[in-house]
Write an enzyme that holds these catalytic residues in place. Sequence first.
Site, short mmCIF file in Angstrom:
data_model
loop_
_atom_site.label_atom_id
_atom_site.label_comp_id
_atom_site.label_asym_id
_atom_site.label_seq_id
_atom_site.Cartn_x
_atom_site.Cartn_y
_atom_site.Cartn_z
N GLY A 1 0.83 -1.21 0.00
CA GLY A 1 0.00 0.00 0.00
C GLY A 1 0.86 1.26 0.00
O GLY A 1 0.59 2.21 -0.73
N TYR B 1 -2.78 7.49 6.52
CA TYR B 1 -2.56 8.75 5.81
C TYR B 1 -2.01 9.83 6.75
O TYR B 1 -1.13 10.60 6.37
CB TYR B 1 -3.86 9.24 5.15
CG TYR B 1 -4.34 8.31 4.05
CD1 TYR B 1 -3.52 8.03 2.96
CD2 TYR B 1 -5.59 7.71 4.08
CE1 TYR B 1 -3.93 7.17 1.94
CE2 TYR B 1 -6.02 6.86 3.06
CZ TYR B 1 -5.18 6.59 2.01
OH TYR B 1 -5.59 5.74 1.01
#
Lengths: 169, 169
Positions: free
Chosen positions: B101, B135
Amino acid sequence: MNFNIRPATKVDCKDIIRMIMELAVYEKMPDQVKISCEELERDGFNQNPFFGCLVAEVPEEDGFATVGYALYFYIYSTWKGRSMHLEDLYVMPQFRGFGIGKSLLSAVAQVAKEKQCARLQLSVLDWNTPSRDFYAAKGAQDLTVKEGWHLIRFDGQSLDNLANETQKN
Amino acid sequence: MNFNIRPATKVDCKDIIRMIMELAVYEKMPDQVKISCEELERDGFNQNPFFGCLVAEVPEEDGFATVGYALYFYIYSTWKGRSMHLEDLYVMPQFRGFGIGKSLLSAVAQVAKEKQCARLQLSVLDWNTPSRDFYAAKGAQDLTVKEGWHLIRFDGQSLDNLANETQKN
């Protein structure tokens, strides 16, 4: 009040930049505006424009005055396909209450339908009750309230850092 | 684990559609997926594609298995100019924890920088703590929390109604 909605042309960029700044002042973030008239001309008025723009004008003594604008671009939903994002919708304060904003919004929706967009999306600030009420009255859903979507952003140093990470393979 | 990140091609669409559905199931909205493999092929792999896509693959006995994807497109900020939106970032559960990811996200950020994008934006669901933490750890700002931005949507009947409003001029 008589007014007219039409697609913007390159010569409108000076007026659009003025109104982008007016909108940023209203949104209490005028320091964030870094764009120039030249960039707007280059990015929106070439063969593959990054955005589309409509302007609203009213007649004045020797022509028309530009008093509002709607700036949009295409986005893509992996659930629904081609969609549209309305980045800015603005009418100068002294020209509000005559249906100009509604007409701009409707004209953008017409473009969206013509281009087979499944959705028209936009972002609004939580304290901007007049705008939130306006969109709600038109049948929009607030997806942040309804489904819990948050808007996340990388820029400046955080974007540089991401791009500079070594891939681990 | 060995893995590879590369731009998607048309033949990846079957895998991408499968993972779009897996992500929608994770996001608890599988009923919303209406897109087909043919639409994805048509919209993403022509001369003027509506989106770009990277895939992550791992070696298997007779080739590679596609185990993740990142789908993005260009947007436009009237404050900062050209920007990028990351629509989907997904890695299959059994392949998480190996940096796939992170590598997909970094590769998207590299494309954004190459294309002179000032920002990389995305949306995330409030209950999706793993993603929000991921994030945030990378330096992203949550603009819904920080500045109060809400995501608003017209679709279906509300978009039709908007487009059909008579302009009052």
